[in-house]
Enzyme design. Structure first.
Site, PDB file in Angstrom:
ATOM      1  N   GLY A   9       0.842  -1.192   0.000  1.00  0.00           N
ATOM      2  CA  GLY A   9       0.000   0.000   0.000  1.00  0.00           C
ATOM      3  C   GLY A   9       0.869   1.230   0.000  1.00  0.00           C
ATOM      4  O   GLY A   9       1.433   1.601   1.030  1.00  0.00           O
ATOM      5  N   SER A 127      -0.799   7.354  14.294  1.00  0.00           N
ATOM      6  CA  SER A 127      -1.270   8.736  14.296  1.00  0.00           C
ATOM      7  C   SER A 127      -0.124   9.675  13.991  1.00  0.00           C
ATOM      8  O   SER A 127       0.984   9.505  14.498  1.00  0.00           O
ATOM      9  CB  SER A 127      -1.880   9.102  15.647  1.00  0.00           C
ATOM     10  OG  SER A 127      -2.248  10.474  15.660  1.00  0.00           O
ATOM     11  N   GLY A 128      -0.415  10.669  13.186  1.00  0.00           N
ATOM     12  CA  GLY A 128       0.585  11.672  12.866  1.00  0.00           C
ATOM     13  C   GLY A 128       0.476  12.199  11.461  1.00  0.00           C
ATOM     14  O   GLY A 128       1.200  13.115  11.070  1.00  0.00           O
ATOM     15  N   GLY A 129      -0.455  11.600  10.677  1.00  0.00           N
ATOM     16  CA  GLY A 129      -0.610  12.061   9.305  1.00  0.00           C
ATOM     17  C   GLY A 129       0.617  11.752   8.471  1.00  0.00           C
ATOM     18  O   GLY A 129       1.494  10.985   8.874  1.00  0.00           O
ATOM     19  N   LYS A 181      -6.509   3.633  18.921  1.00  0.00           N
ATOM     20  CA  LYS A 181      -6.429   4.626  17.841  1.00  0.00           C
ATOM     21  C   LYS A 181      -7.811   5.203  17.543  1.00  0.00           C
ATOM     22  O   LYS A 181      -7.961   6.405  17.287  1.00  0.00           O
ATOM     23  CB  LYS A 181      -5.840   3.984  16.590  1.00  0.00           C
ATOM     24  CG  LYS A 181      -5.831   4.894  15.346  1.00  0.00           C
ATOM     25  CD  LYS A 181      -5.120   6.225  15.595  1.00  0.00           C
ATOM     26  CE  LYS A 181      -4.754   6.977  14.338  1.00  0.00           C
ATOM     27  NZ  LYS A 181      -5.834   7.277  13.436  1.00  0.00           N
ATOM     28  N   HIS A 184      -8.635   7.633  20.195  1.00  0.00           N
ATOM     29  CA  HIS A 184      -7.742   8.777  19.943  1.00  0.00           C
ATOM     30  C   HIS A 184      -8.377   9.706  18.922  1.00  0.00           C
ATOM     31  O   HIS A 184      -8.379  10.929  19.083  1.00  0.00           O
ATOM     32  CB  HIS A 184      -6.384   8.262  19.441  1.00  0.00           C
ATOM     33  CG  HIS A 184      -5.556   9.257  18.682  1.00  0.00           C
ATOM     34  ND1 HIS A 184      -5.865   9.680  17.402  1.00  0.00           N
ATOM     35  CD2 HIS A 184      -4.416   9.906  19.018  1.00  0.00           C
ATOM     36  CE1 HIS A 184      -4.965  10.545  16.990  1.00  0.00           C
ATOM     37  NE2 HIS A 184      -4.074  10.705  17.940  1.00  0.00           N
ATOM     38  N   ASN A 185      -8.933   9.153  17.849  1.00  0.00           N
ATOM     39  CA  ASN A 185      -9.554   9.979  16.825  1.00  0.00           C
ATOM     40  C   ASN A 185     -10.813  10.662  17.336  1.00  0.00           C
ATOM     41  O   ASN A 185     -11.122  11.789  16.943  1.00  0.00           O
ATOM     42  CB  ASN A 185      -9.880   9.134  15.586  1.00  0.00           C
ATOM     43  CG  ASN A 185      -8.641   8.835  14.754  1.00  0.00           C
ATOM     44  OD1 ASN A 185      -7.517   8.854  15.257  1.00  0.00           O
ATOM     45  ND2 ASN A 185      -8.832   8.543  13.485  1.00  0.00           N
ATOM     46  N   GLU A 188      -9.653  13.527  19.189  1.00  0.00           N
ATOM     47  CA  GLU A 188      -9.211  14.504  18.177  1.00  0.00           C
ATOM     48  C   GLU A 188     -10.395  15.306  17.630  1.00  0.00           C
ATOM     49  O   GLU A 188     -10.314  16.534  17.487  1.00  0.00           O
ATOM     50  CB  GLU A 188      -8.504  13.754  17.053  1.00  0.00           C
ATOM     51  CG  GLU A 188      -8.026  14.583  15.894  1.00  0.00           C
ATOM     52  CD  GLU A 188      -7.464  13.708  14.789  1.00  0.00           C
ATOM     53  OE1 GLU A 188      -7.926  13.822  13.637  1.00  0.00           O
ATOM     54  OE2 GLU A 188      -6.566  12.892  15.079  1.00  0.00           O
ATOM     55  N   LYS A 259     -14.147  10.606   8.343  1.00  0.00           N
ATOM     56  CA  LYS A 259     -13.879   9.298   7.736  1.00  0.00           C
ATOM     57  C   LYS A 259     -14.405   8.122   8.538  1.00  0.00           C
ATOM     58  O   LYS A 259     -14.144   6.977   8.195  1.00  0.00           O
ATOM     59  CB  LYS A 259     -12.374   9.140   7.497  1.00  0.00           C
ATOM     60  CG  LYS A 259     -11.845  10.082   6.418  1.00  0.00           C
ATOM     61  CD  LYS A 259     -10.402   9.765   6.065  1.00  0.00           C
ATOM     62  CE  LYS A 259      -9.921  10.621   4.900  1.00  0.00           C
ATOM     63  NZ  LYS A 259      -8.511  10.331   4.550  1.00  0.00           N
ATOM     64  N   ARG A 286     -20.133  18.264  12.951  1.00  0.00           N
ATOM     65  CA  ARG A 286     -19.711  18.030  11.567  1.00  0.00           C
ATOM     66  C   ARG A 286     -20.922  17.709  10.685  1.00  0.00           C
ATOM     67  O   ARG A 286     -20.988  18.157   9.536  1.00  0.00           O
ATOM     68  CB  ARG A 286     -18.684  16.901  11.500  1.00  0.00           C
ATOM     69  CG  ARG A 286     -17.374  17.239  12.182  1.00  0.00           C
ATOM     70  CD  ARG A 286     -16.272  16.271  11.836  1.00  0.00           C
ATOM     71  NE  ARG A 286     -15.059  16.567  12.593  1.00  0.00           N
ATOM     72  CZ  ARG A 286     -13.851  16.101  12.287  1.00  0.00           C
ATOM     73  NH1 ARG A 286     -13.698  15.314  11.225  1.00  0.00           N
ATOM     74  NH2 ARG A 286     -12.796  16.414  13.023  1.00  0.00           N
ATOM     75  N   ARG A 445     -40.267   5.143  34.448  1.00  0.00           N
ATOM     76  CA  ARG A 445     -40.134   3.831  33.791  1.00  0.00           C
ATOM     77  C   ARG A 445     -40.962   2.768  34.515  1.00  0.00           C
ATOM     78  O   ARG A 445     -41.575   1.908  33.895  1.00  0.00           O
ATOM     79  CB  ARG A 445     -38.666   3.401  33.737  1.00  0.00           C
ATOM     80  CG  ARG A 445     -37.790   4.294  32.850  1.00  0.00           C
ATOM     81  CD  ARG A 445     -36.328   3.843  32.853  1.00  0.00           C
ATOM     82  NE  ARG A 445     -36.171   2.606  32.107  1.00  0.00           N
ATOM     83  CZ  ARG A 445     -35.745   1.462  32.621  1.00  0.00           C
ATOM     84  NH1 ARG A 445     -35.451   1.403  33.920  1.00  0.00           N
ATOM     85  NH2 ARG A 445     -35.631   0.395  31.879  1.00  0.00           N
ATOM     86  N   HIS A 451     -40.824  -1.361  35.174  1.00  0.00           N
ATOM     87  CA  HIS A 451     -39.407  -1.713  35.030  1.00  0.00           C
ATOM     88  C   HIS A 451     -38.684  -1.828  36.376  1.00  0.00           C
ATOM     89  O   HIS A 451     -37.513  -2.189  36.395  1.00  0.00           O
ATOM     90  CB  HIS A 451     -38.706  -0.669  34.160  1.00  0.00           C
ATOM     91  CG  HIS A 451     -39.160  -0.684  32.731  1.00  0.00           C
ATOM     92  ND1 HIS A 451     -38.945  -1.751  31.895  1.00  0.00           N
ATOM     93  CD2 HIS A 451     -39.819   0.242  31.994  1.00  0.00           C
ATOM     94  CE1 HIS A 451     -39.444  -1.472  30.697  1.00  0.00           C
ATOM     95  NE2 HIS A 451     -39.994  -0.273  30.739  1.00  0.00           N
TER      96      HIS A 451
END
Length: 467
Positions: A9, A127-129, A181, A184-185, A188, A259, A286, A445, A451
């Site tokens: 890749g 991570s780090g682009g 990860k 982490h995102n 971010e 993403k 977003r 409830r 419940h």
């Protein structure tokens, strides 16, 4: 001489990882499904020890045993396809590492499929682009410890280094690396949105110019807010548009993309009853940004608050924004690390929280000055329930809560949307409240659905005939 590692890749991330490995003395075999990206990398190679291959069998056979293969392929079916094409040429003891943004449950499935074949499988968060991939990223490997130990000399060598320590540590079994990860995102997403809201308040409510806001962020990056995202925000605000001469920020369309990893973080938290409201609000921010056409129409129909805006002392309110942003960031990291802790307990992963904070200090997108303090908090108290109650952060948020309240209230009063700053304050107030309103929810409830409920004065489960 056989190659010590192979990379499949060769997009931007994969090419840079290969160049990083070669620059650290590894002999790197490279392969891409299409020839063009391989040829493009060959042009960059100079004297580096990178050897291109155009057939997958030749690629595999060029590797020393046990073979170590690093995948930098789009998450999902492409990963499964590459693994299937590799298997006929692999032997027991060989190792596949997935360095892409795969969902941790996909990583666990692949681990289970490959283990009976004797193939080691590691899910590795990166991570780090593109810059981090080339110069040193933060690396989060998960899988069997003995498999990790075989590739650790390479991974720790290519990782970012902080004070001589690599930003790479064994995270835990199976899909733990990709899970860390993923969250982490999510952190971010929240961190970026909090910064965007601070920027919006400074411009929309205080009326500051782009240049003035750039100066503020540059100053903040010299103190307790110091972080990669604060640093690049100042640089972004300095950039001029070559076509119009305007600040580039003012000609960028206000529609944010994503993403999927932030969404995965929220879904996992919701599925397991983990409160990550700030991260989830950043995702919704977003989503609503994507409704640009609707928002433009709505602006002409829905009025802003009908009141005179009082004059605000800029020096005082800039400091309020600084403290509110810091507190919001602390709350967001607290939610992310709570998600690590609760999921670790759920799956029996024993995630090394103090080490996770340390490997985030270099290379990665959310690197920040206070990660050292986060690590110290978990080192001092391994069973710490929440960062907000660690001594350092408890003192900070107690001192800064008034600033956050002022900013959120003024944002609401003047019509400046601050979803993540508001969510941070709500999270703080909810978490510090010993007696919540959930007793009424339980009564409701039980009323309509039988419940049941528990009492706070004696053990047992109860039901009342409310009618």
């Amino acid at each position: 001489m056989l190659n010590t590692i192979g990379v499949i890749g060769l997009g931007v991330m994969g090419s840079n990882i290969a160049l990083n490995m070669a620059s650290k003395g590894e002999y790197v075999a490279v392969y891409n499904y299409t020839r063009d990206l391989t040829d493009k990398l060959v042009e960059k190679m100079d004297a580096l020890t990178i050897n291109p291959y155009y057939e997958i069998q030749d690629f595999v056979q060029s590797l020393e045993k046990p073979r170590k293969i690093f995948l930098m392929v789009t998450a999902g079916k492409p990963i499964d396809s590459i693994i299937a094409s590799l298997l006929p040429f692999l032997e027991s003891g060989d190792i596949i590492m997935d360095g892409g943004n795969s969902h941790y449950q996909d990583t666990e499935r692949r681990y289970d499929e490959l283990r009976p074949k004797g193939i080691g499988y590691l899910g590795i968060g990166i991570s780090g682009g593109e810059v981090g991939a080339l110069l040193g990223p933060s690396i989060m490997p998960g899988g069997d410890r003995d498999v990790y130990d075989k590739v650790a000399p390479i991974l720790t060598k290519i990782a970012a280094q902080v004070n001589g320590d690599p930003c790479c540590v064994y995270i835990g079994p199976r899909g733990a690396g990709h899970f860390v990860k993923m969250v982490h995102n999510g952190i971010e997403y929240a961190d970026m949105q909090l910064i965007a809201e601070a920027y919006a308040f400074l411009r929309e409510r205080l009326g500051l110019s782009v240049s003035e806001v750039a100066d503020i962020f540059e100053t903040w990056n010299q103190g307790e807010l110091k972080s990669y995202l604060i640093e690049i925000t100042a640089e972004i605000l300095r950039k001029q548009d070559a076509l119009t001469g305007l600040p580039l920020i003012d000609v960028i369309l206000d529609k944010a993309g994503q993403k999927g990893t932030g969404k995965w973080t929220s879904i996992q938290a919701i599925d397991n009853g983990i409160p990550t409201s700030i991260i989830t609000e950043s995702l919704y921010a977003r989503y609503i940004s994507s409704l640009k056409e609707e928002r433009v129409i709505a602006e002409s129909i829905l009025a802003s608050p009908n009141m005179d805006q009082m004059h605000l002392d800029k020096t005082l309110w800039i400091n309020y924004v600084k403290q509110a942003l810091y507190m919001g960031k602390v709350c967001a990291y607290a939610q992310g690390f709570t998600q690590y802790k609760m999921t670790s307990e759920l799956y029996g992963w024993d995630l090394p929280l103090k080490d996770i904070a340390l490997i985030f200090r270099g290379g990665c997108i959310i690197r920040a000055e206070f990660l050292n303090v986060i690590s110290e908090a978990y080192e001092a108290q391994t069973d710490l329930a929440n960062l907000l109650i660690s001594p350092y952060f408890a003192e900070k948020v107690t001192a800064y809560q008034e600033a956050l309240r002022e900013i959120v209230c003024e944002g609401m009063r003047s019509g400046v949307a601050l979803p993540c700053l508001s969510a941070s304050l709500t999270y703080f107030d909810s978490y510090r409240t010993g007696m919540s309103n959930a007793n009424l929810l339980q009564a409701q409830r039980d009323y309509f659905g039988a419940h049941t409920y528990e009492r706070n004065d004696q053990p047992g489960v109860y039901h009342t005939d409310w009618q």
